[in-house]
Design an enzyme around this catalytic site. Structure first.
Site, mmCIF file in Angstrom:
data_model
loop_
_atom_site.group_PDB
_atom_site.id
_atom_site.type_symbol
_atom_site.label_atom_id
_atom_site.label_comp_id
_atom_site.label_asym_id
_atom_site.label_seq_id
_atom_site.Cartn_x
_atom_site.Cartn_y
_atom_site.Cartn_z
ATOM 1 N N ASP A 98 -0.152 -14.724 2.954
ATOM 2 C CA ASP A 98 1.143 -14.070 2.759
ATOM 3 C C ASP A 98 1.960 -13.903 4.040
ATOM 4 O OD1 ASP A 98 -0.306 -12.105 4.081
ATOM 5 O OD2 ASP A 98 -0.684 -10.942 2.274
ATOM 6 N N GLU A 120 -6.082 -17.890 -1.288
ATOM 7 C CA GLU A 120 -5.923 -16.435 -1.406
ATOM 8 C C GLU A 120 -4.664 -16.114 -2.215
ATOM 9 O OE1 GLU A 120 -7.192 -13.220 1.706
ATOM 10 O OE2 GLU A 120 -4.996 -13.279 1.709
ATOM 11 N N GLU A 134 4.960 -9.226 3.538
ATOM 12 C CA GLU A 134 3.851 -9.975 2.937
ATOM 13 C C GLU A 134 3.916 -10.046 1.413
ATOM 14 O OE1 GLU A 134 2.435 -8.639 6.976
ATOM 15 O OE2 GLU A 134 3.496 -7.690 5.300
ATOM 16 N N HIS A 211 -1.439 -1.014 12.529
ATOM 17 C CA HIS A 211 -0.315 -1.765 13.095
ATOM 18 C C HIS A 211 0.821 -2.018 12.109
ATOM 19 C CE1 HIS A 211 -2.486 -4.911 10.912
ATOM 20 N NE2 HIS A 211 -1.341 -5.570 10.894
ATOM 21 N N ARG A 213 4.033 -2.395 9.889
ATOM 22 C CA ARG A 213 5.415 -1.989 10.119
ATOM 23 C C ARG A 213 5.758 -0.718 9.363
ATOM 24 N NH1 ARG A 213 5.965 -7.638 9.741
ATOM 25 N NH2 ARG A 213 7.045 -8.635 11.490
ATOM 26 N N HIS A 244 -3.015 -2.751 18.890
ATOM 27 C CA HIS A 244 -2.053 -3.818 18.633
ATOM 28 C C HIS A 244 -1.124 -3.940 19.836
ATOM 29 C CE1 HIS A 244 1.151 -6.073 16.531
ATOM 30 N NE2 HIS A 244 0.184 -6.451 15.722
#
Length: 378
Positions: A98, A120, A134, A211, A213, A244
């Site tokens: 994704d 996937e 994603e 991490h 967003r 990160h």
């Protein structure tokens, strides 16, 4: 008979890890002329995985630039792949998961009339803004794909609910289990100094990754505040946080974690040491998707630092629990595992729903059956 031309395209570390066993399986089958194109959406972290799995790309778009945005990545992948596709003329392009590379490569294949295989496939959170971008990347890739390789029965059902032809879907298990099994070694020793002096046998080592967003800002402050509370309350806990690269994540971490000798902030790890760190940890706190699949294969409970997950199978199996992003709930769930051994064992001993390590071979067999049925024996 002419070999089947397949081009595998990926650009980030998670994609590379999960595609590596597929790339290897294709290379070992004489029916395929299989090549690899990396976009290098993430340059340094991608290269670490390529070296670990001894994969030498045939094409490298090298698109990463400082401060790149989603539209920048999309455009550079589209333009970069066009001459690669024309030169190799693949019969199928394989993409994974994704990422923006995934969607862009699927779109580039569609523009050139090339079939798409989606590894996937079928994960859904049903919220187009979480995880962002994603969720829409995988949904849009699903509309472009010709073959869908789904890790679980729920992923298959998600695709069927969207009108995808059942004949185009195969339940495979997740290739990340194939990759994980291939790298874990009982004699492994860390070469990272911060990880060498930790007593993994007698301490309760908690591995933290954060991490996303959507977690930046108030949610991450709440997460880190909860984690600091747990470390301060339980002297047997050691926390390891591979940070990160995002400066915003590091600033919040410094604000909450400064001054604790049992919180170890370290630089991001390559895949091999990270896999072994998971195997040595007692508990994992994460907002990552892939770790929800990998940790259960190692018998490690996972608390997910998100409000939803596109991997409900792990929740249903009991290997994963949604802790959300509120400090009180995260603290409560951690305290339960730290004070109630039966609660911990129930998660640690639950059956991993993500496969048996044979997903990659199933994918290769299905491609052969679709493109050269006379060679497949199916």
């Amino acid at each position: 008979m002419e070999r089947i031309r397949v081009l595998s395209v990926f650009g980030t570390r998670p994609e590379a890890v999960k595609m590596a066993p597929v790339v290897k399986a294709l290379a070992q089958d004489d029916a395929f002329d299989a090549r690899v194109c990396v976009t290098a959406q993430h340059r340094e972290m991608l290269d670490q995985v390529l070296e670990l799995f001894q994969i030498v790309p045939d094409y490298d778009l090298d698109i990463m630039q400082a401060g790149q945005g989603l539209s920048d990545i999309t455009c550079r992948v589209l333009k970069g792949l066009e001459p690669v596709i024309k030169a190799f003329n693949p019969e199928m392009i394989l993409v994974h998961g994704d990422t923006t590379t995934t969607f862009s490569a699927a779109l580039a294949a569609y523009y050139q009339g090339v079939r798409v295989g989606h590894v996937e496939a079928g994960l859904r959170s049903f919220d187009k803004f979480s995880p962002f971008p994603e969720e829409m990347n995988r949904c849009l890739t699903g509309r472009l794909a010709d073959l869908h390789f789904s890790p679980t029965a729920q992923n298959v059902q998600n695709l069927l609910n969207e009108g995808i032809d059942e004949k185009a879907i195969l339940k495979t298990g997740n290739t990340v289990i194939d990759a994980l099994i291939s790298v874990i070694r009982p004699d492994y020793a860390f070469d990272v100094p911060e990880l060498q002096g930790i007593d993994y046998d007698n301490k309760k080592v908690i591995l933290l990754t954060a991490h996303r967003r959507e977690n930046l800002g108030a949610p991450m402050h709440a997460i880190f505040s909860a984690v600091r509370h747990i470390v301060d309350r339980f002297p047997e806990v050691e926390l390891i946080f591979p940070m990160h690269k995002n400066p915003a994540v590091r600033e919040i971490a410094a604000e909450h974690f400064e001054g604790s000798s049992r919180i170890h902030r370290i630089e991001p790890l390559d895949y091999e040491p990270f896999a072994h760190l998971m195997s040595k940890s007692w508990l994992i706190l994460t907002d990552s998707g892939g770790i929800q699949e990998e940790a259960p294969a190692l018998g490690k409970p996972v608390l997910v630092l998100r409000r939803e997950t596109e991997r409900p199978e792990a929740v249903e199996a009991g290997t994963v629990k949604l802790a959300g992003v509120e400090a009180d709930e995260i603290i409560s769930m951690c305290e339960e595992l730290l004070t109630q051994p039966e609660a911990y064992q129930a998660m640690a001993n639950a059956v991993n729903p993500y496969g048996d390590g044979l997903a990659s071979q199933r994918i290769v067999n299905r491609i052969k059956a679709a493109l050269r049925p006379e060679m497949s024996g199916i």
